[in-house]
Design a protein around this motif. Structure first.
Motif: not given
Length: 130
Positions: A56-66, A69-73, A120-125
């Motif tokens: 399921k969508f994970d709001y906190n993980l979404y915030l971390k990942r967006i 991902v930007r910083k890692n790139n 990005l939405l935390g739905k996938k590892e």
């Protein structure tokens, strides 16, 4: 029936389905979870209908990942804002959680960084490439 599930009027849902309007991401997430289909598939970023171990969508993980991902790139908020044709403050608001990212921006973000919307939405590892 789907309009009822999403708690919207039928003509609103019809506008999304006929691509005369863009579905809000929160409603798109609800559709994806109801039908157990990937966001990437719905947004035509992959031919794969669903991923293994989708969550399921994970709001906190979404915030971390967006942000991650930007910083890692090695991309600044300004560079991303220019690509999305928006402002730095909009990107900052997305990353801080003050504003939920628009569906179109999420898709373009995924294309820019070649990463799955579902990730990005935390739905996938796994950081699946699209």
């Amino acid at each position: 029936e789907i309009a009822n599930i999403l708690n919207v009027k039928r003509n609103t849902y019809s506008m999304w389905e006929t691509e005369n309007d863009i579905i809000p991401l929160k409603k798109l997430i609800k559709i994806s979870e109801y039908f157990n289909v990937s966001i990437d598939y719905i947004l035509e970023l992959t031919d794969l209908y669903q991923y293994d171990n989708i969550k399921k969508f994970d709001y906190n993980l979404y915030l971390k990942r967006i942000k991650l991902v930007r910083k890692n790139n090695h991309t600044s908020q300004k560079e991303l804002a220019n690509y999305l044709n928006t402002t730095n403050s909009v990107i900052s608001r997305y990353e801080s959680g003050k504003t939920f990212i628009l569906t179109l921006f999420l898709k373009e973000y995924a294309i820019f960084f070649n990463v799955s919307c579902d990730y990005l939405l935390g739905k996938k590892e796994n950081e699946t490439r699209i």
